[in-house]
Design a protein around this motif. Structure first.
Motif, PDB file in Angstrom:
ATOM      1  N   GLU A   1       1.993  10.843   2.274  1.00 20.85           N
ATOM      2  CA  GLU A   1       1.438   9.528   1.963  1.00 20.85           C
ATOM      3  C   GLU A   1       0.704   9.510   0.625  1.00 20.85           C
ATOM      4  O   GLU A   1       0.414   8.434   0.095  1.00 20.85           O
ATOM      5  CB  GLU A   1       0.527   9.064   3.097  1.00 20.85           C
ATOM      6  N   ILE A   2       0.445  10.664   0.067  1.00 23.43           N
ATOM      7  CA  ILE A   2      -0.113  10.729  -1.287  1.00 23.43           C
ATOM      8  C   ILE A   2       0.802   9.985  -2.254  1.00 23.43           C
ATOM      9  O   ILE A   2       0.341   9.264  -3.146  1.00 23.43           O
ATOM     10  CB  ILE A   2      -0.293  12.198  -1.718  1.00 23.43           C
ATOM     11  N   ASP A   3       2.114  10.146  -2.090  1.00 20.32           N
ATOM     12  CA  ASP A   3       3.091   9.466  -2.946  1.00 20.32           C
ATOM     13  C   ASP A   3       3.656   8.210  -2.299  1.00 20.32           C
ATOM     14  O   ASP A   3       3.872   7.199  -2.979  1.00 20.32           O
ATOM     15  CB  ASP A   3       4.259  10.401  -3.258  1.00 20.32           C
ATOM     16  N   ALA A   4       3.906   8.289  -0.983  1.00 16.05           N
ATOM     17  CA  ALA A   4       4.657   7.219  -0.317  1.00 16.05           C
ATOM     18  C   ALA A   4       3.780   6.150   0.304  1.00 16.05           C
ATOM     19  O   ALA A   4       4.274   5.082   0.685  1.00 16.05           O
ATOM     20  CB  ALA A   4       5.567   7.828   0.757  1.00 16.05           C
ATOM     21  N   GLY A   5       2.478   6.398   0.434  1.00 13.70           N
ATOM     22  CA  GLY A   5       1.579   5.430   1.041  1.00 13.70           C
ATOM     23  C   GLY A   5       1.717   5.396   2.556  1.00 13.70           C
ATOM     24  O   GLY A   5       2.632   5.986   3.139  1.00 13.70           O
ATOM     25  N   ASP A   6       0.764   4.709   3.196  1.00 10.03           N
ATOM     26  CA  ASP A   6       0.808   4.526   4.649  1.00 10.03           C
ATOM     27  C   ASP A   6       1.528   3.236   4.968  1.00 10.03           C
ATOM     28  O   ASP A   6       1.352   2.224   4.281  1.00 10.03           O
ATOM     29  CB  ASP A   6      -0.614   4.468   5.217  1.00 10.03           C
ATOM     30  N   HIS A   7       2.337   3.271   6.008  1.00 10.66           N
ATOM     31  CA  HIS A   7       3.064   2.067   6.425  1.00 10.66           C
ATOM     32  C   HIS A   7       2.837   1.859   7.920  1.00 10.66           C
ATOM     33  O   HIS A   7       3.379   2.598   8.738  1.00 10.66           O
ATOM     34  CB  HIS A   7       4.554   2.193   6.090  1.00 10.66           C
ATOM     35  N   PRO A   8       2.003   0.882   8.277  1.00 11.63           N
ATOM     36  CA  PRO A   8       1.607   0.686   9.676  1.00 11.63           C
ATOM     37  C   PRO A   8       2.799   0.472  10.599  1.00 11.63           C
ATOM     38  O   PRO A   8       3.798  -0.167  10.221  1.00 11.63           O
ATOM     39  CB  PRO A   8       0.716  -0.562   9.612  1.00 11.63           C
ATOM     40  N   ILE A   9       2.671   0.974  11.807  1.00 12.23           N
ATOM     41  CA  ILE A   9       3.750   0.868  12.783  1.00 12.23           C
ATOM     42  C   ILE A   9       4.087  -0.585  13.105  1.00 12.23           C
ATOM     43  O   ILE A   9       5.230  -0.912  13.420  1.00 12.23           O
ATOM     44  CB  ILE A   9       3.384   1.647  14.075  1.00 12.23           C
ATOM     45  N   HIS A  10       3.094  -1.471  12.998  1.00 13.43           N
ATOM     46  CA  HIS A  10       3.333  -2.875  13.317  1.00 13.43           C
ATOM     47  C   HIS A  10       3.588  -3.726  12.073  1.00 13.43           C
ATOM     48  O   HIS A  10       3.676  -4.950  12.158  1.00 13.43           O
ATOM     49  CB  HIS A  10       2.145  -3.442  14.097  1.00 13.43           C
ATOM     50  N   GLY A  11       3.708  -3.090  10.919  1.00 12.24           N
ATOM     51  CA  GLY A  11       4.009  -3.826   9.697  1.00 12.24           C
ATOM     52  C   GLY A  11       5.513  -3.981   9.497  1.00 12.24           C
ATOM     53  O   GLY A  11       6.329  -3.452  10.251  1.00 12.24           O
ATOM     54  N   HIS A  12       5.880  -4.711   8.460  1.00 10.47           N
ATOM     55  CA  HIS A  12       7.299  -4.887   8.116  1.00 10.47           C
ATOM     56  C   HIS A  12       7.663  -3.841   7.082  1.00 10.47           C
ATOM     57  O   HIS A  12       7.181  -3.871   5.948  1.00 10.47           O
ATOM     58  CB  HIS A  12       7.540  -6.295   7.574  1.00 10.47           C
ATOM     59  N   VAL A  13       8.519  -2.899   7.473  1.00 13.59           N
ATOM     60  CA  VAL A  13       8.830  -1.746   6.642  1.00 13.59           C
ATOM     61  C   VAL A  13      10.341  -1.578   6.542  1.00 13.59           C
ATOM     62  O   VAL A  13      11.053  -1.701   7.540  1.00 13.59           O
ATOM     63  CB  VAL A  13       8.206  -0.457   7.232  1.00 13.59           C
ATOM     64  N   ASP A  14      10.826  -1.292   5.330  1.00 11.79           N
ATOM     65  CA  ASP A  14      12.206  -0.865   5.130  1.00 11.79           C
ATOM     66  C   ASP A  14      12.230   0.632   5.440  1.00 11.79           C
ATOM     67  O   ASP A  14      11.863   1.462   4.607  1.00 11.79           O
ATOM     68  CB  ASP A  14      12.635  -1.139   3.686  1.00 11.79           C
ATOM     69  N   HIS A  15      12.614   0.971   6.654  1.00  9.94           N
ATOM     70  CA  HIS A  15      12.467   2.346   7.116  1.00  9.94           C
ATOM     71  C   HIS A  15      13.316   3.334   6.324  1.00  9.94           C
ATOM     72  O   HIS A  15      12.889   4.468   6.080  1.00  9.94           O
ATOM     73  CB  HIS A  15      12.797   2.430   8.604  1.00  9.94           C
ATOM     74  N   ALA A  16      14.497   2.906   5.895  1.00  8.93           N
ATOM     75  CA  ALA A  16      15.348   3.804   5.107  1.00  8.93           C
ATOM     76  C   ALA A  16      14.704   4.103   3.755  1.00  8.93           C
ATOM     77  O   ALA A  16      14.671   5.251   3.304  1.00  8.93           O
ATOM     78  CB  ALA A  16      16.728   3.183   4.916  1.00  8.93           C
ATOM     79  N   ALA A  17      14.174   3.058   3.124  1.00  4.64           N
ATOM     80  CA  ALA A  17      13.515   3.256   1.827  1.00  4.64           C
ATOM     81  C   ALA A  17      12.265   4.103   1.979  1.00  4.64           C
ATOM     82  O   ALA A  17      11.975   4.966   1.146  1.00  4.64           O
ATOM     83  CB  ALA A  17      13.179   1.896   1.211  1.00  4.64           C
ATOM     84  N   GLN A  18      11.524   3.868   3.058  1.00  6.44           N
ATOM     85  CA  GLN A  18      10.309   4.644   3.293  1.00  6.44           C
ATOM     86  C   GLN A  18      10.643   6.108   3.547  1.00  6.44           C
ATOM     87  O   GLN A  18       9.962   7.009   3.039  1.00  6.44           O
ATOM     88  CB  GLN A  18       9.539   4.061   4.478  1.00  6.44           C
ATOM     89  N   ALA A  19      11.678   6.355   4.317  1.00  2.76           N
ATOM     90  CA  ALA A  19      12.083   7.735   4.590  1.00  2.76           C
ATOM     91  C   ALA A  19      12.470   8.452   3.304  1.00  2.76           C
ATOM     92  O   ALA A  19      12.151   9.639   3.115  1.00  2.76           O
ATOM     93  CB  ALA A  19      13.243   7.755   5.579  1.00  2.76           C
ATOM     94  N   ALA A  20      13.139   7.753   2.413  1.00  9.32           N
ATOM     95  CA  ALA A  20      13.531   8.349   1.139  1.00  9.32           C
ATOM     96  C   ALA A  20      12.309   8.683   0.286  1.00  9.32           C
ATOM     97  O   ALA A  20      12.246   9.748  -0.350  1.00  9.32           O
ATOM     98  CB  ALA A  20      14.461   7.398   0.384  1.00  9.32           C
ATOM     99  N   LYS A  21      11.323   7.776   0.265  1.00 11.94           N
ATOM    100  CA  LYS A  21      10.082   8.030  -0.479  1.00 11.94           C
ATOM    101  C   LYS A  21       9.357   9.254   0.083  1.00 11.94           C
ATOM    102  O   LYS A  21       8.843  10.094  -0.661  1.00 11.94           O
ATOM    103  CB  LYS A  21       9.164   6.819  -0.406  1.00 11.94           C
ATOM    104  N   GLU A  22       9.316   9.351   1.398  1.00 13.43           N
ATOM    105  CA  GLU A  22       8.598  10.460   2.029  1.00 13.43           C
ATOM    106  C   GLU A  22       9.318  11.785   1.786  1.00 13.43           C
ATOM    107  O   GLU A  22       8.675  12.817   1.571  1.00 13.43           O
ATOM    108  CB  GLU A  22       8.429  10.190   3.522  1.00 13.43           C
TER     109      GLU A  22
END
Length: 387
Positions: free
Chosen positions: A264-285
């Motif tokens: 999350e230092i680079d990718a940030g936190d993304h709340p479980i109840h928020g609207h997240v592009d999970h594929a994009a988030q996984a790539a960032k992580e």
């Protein structure tokens, strides 16, 4: 069993207060004082990273547990900066009373185990305690010396401590660290060695203390950060490990949770109840994991990466339990704060059933059985109020 679990959770709720105890040290970016919970997380990370430099008779997993507990008494007695004139005997006596009070919240067998480990750290006589103390001296020192623009007063304190204060003994006890600190103070060219090649990862990890989550502290309206969350979730996993559905290695679970949010230092936190592009988030992580763990020498970089990937996959027994605890902590906080992030994100009970229940029920069904009636009561009350 319900009474035992309730006692364990009462202790974990009280532990949340450590996030509000400010230390004399500041974050590397100089933005604010460090708190004792995120300091404890960072020290546990120091232990894991510096494990290859420990003596052969040191158990790093015991050191990690010591460091998770070592500052809990500050909930009651506060932090006492080492550069101030202090009646240290009075502080020691107050801390012993605080330890009895805090660990007394736990079931007796656990309370005695935790207090004994805390006392071992304080006694500084065993190999594990000595290494834990060494790290507790190192982290604040390099928190000052590795900052881009350290405060002049903090540099002076660091110098005084090296000249004859609490840090001076590192010249014999941990010379690689002492010599590097001396080089940083004097502007000399530092050596490249097993200590200096690990320090960049640890200084970069300080940034996790500035990553804010959606959940709030139980005793404050500010948002929790990912470093103090990581400390708290490790404590949750340790205390609640007996409720795992299958046999687990508590030591491996703690290591996973120590590292689980570092990306999350680079990718940030993304709340479980928020609207997240999970594929994009996984790539960032994934990119973050590669960058961060590549700061470590081999083979440690690969070992940390493998452990982080194991947690993300949530297929092993250890990872399944770690995920269960990671889902369990935030609902506890939200129930304590009148809904917390559920209110912010307009969460319904049906969403809890879909997004939270499966992970908890799979890894630790006893935790879900304890939590579910309280969740149902909270959401029923909200529905009644809205009607």
């Amino acid at each position: 069993m319900t009474d035992r679990l309730s006692a364990q959770i009462a202790f974990l709720k009280q532990a949340d207060r450590l996030k509000t105890v400010e230390r004399a040290n500041v974050l590397l970016d100089q933005s604010r004082p460090e708190n004792s919970a995120e300091h404890s997380w960072h020290l546990a990370l120091w232990a894991l990273v510096m494990a290859p430099l420990a003596a052969p008779d040191v158990s790093i997993d015991r050191v990690i547990r010591m460091l998770l507990l070592h500052d809990l008494v500050e909930i009651i007695v506060g932090d006492h900066p080492i550069h101030l004139d202090t009646d240290w005997q009075a502080v020691a006596e107050a801390e012993e009373r605080a330890a009895s009070q805090l660990f007394g919240l736990l079931p007796p067998d656990q309370g005695q185990e935790f207090q004994a480990l805390w006392q071992e750290f304080e006694g500084d006589q065993t190999a594990d305690a000595r290494f834990a103390k060494i790290l507790d001296r190192c982290q604040p020192l390099f928190q000052v010396l590795c900052a881009d623009q350290p405060q002049a007063a903090h540099i002076e304190i660091a110098q005084d401590n090296m000249d004859g204060g609490r840090v001076a003994y590192l010249a014999q006890a941990f010379p690689l660290a002492f010599d590097h600190a001396k080089a940083l103070l004097t502007g000399a060219t530092p050596d490249t060695n097993a200590f200096t090649t690990r320090l960049p990862f640890l200084t970069e990890a300080d940034k996790l203390k500035t990553v804010l989550r959606a959940s709030r502290l139980m005793t404050s309206d500010r948002f929790e950060n990912s470093a103090e969350h990581s400390w708290h979730i490790m404590l949750y996993a340790w205390v609640l490990s007996e409720h795992a559905e299958t046999d687990i290695s508590v030591a491996r679970v703690l290591r996973m949770l120590l590292l689980h949010d570092i990306v999350e230092i680079d990718a940030g936190d993304h709340p479980i109840h928020g609207h997240v592009d999970h594929a994009a988030q996984a790539a960032k992580e994934e990119a973050a994991a590669q960058r961060l763990f590549d700061l470590l020498p081999a083979p440690q970089n690969a070992a940390f990466s493998d452990l982080w990937h194991e947690f993300e996959a949530a297929e092993s027994a250890d990872a399944v339990f770690a995920k269960a605890v990671d889902r369990f902590q935030t609902p506890i906080a939200n129930l304590e704060t009148g809904g917390g992030s559920w209110v912010d994100y307009d969460v319904t009970y049906a969403q809890i059933e879909i997004r939270v229940r499966p992970a908890i029920e799979t890894g630790a069904p006893a935790l879900w059985r304890w939590l579910q009636p309280q969740l149902a009561a909270y959401f029923q009350t909200q529905v009644a109020m809205d009607a």
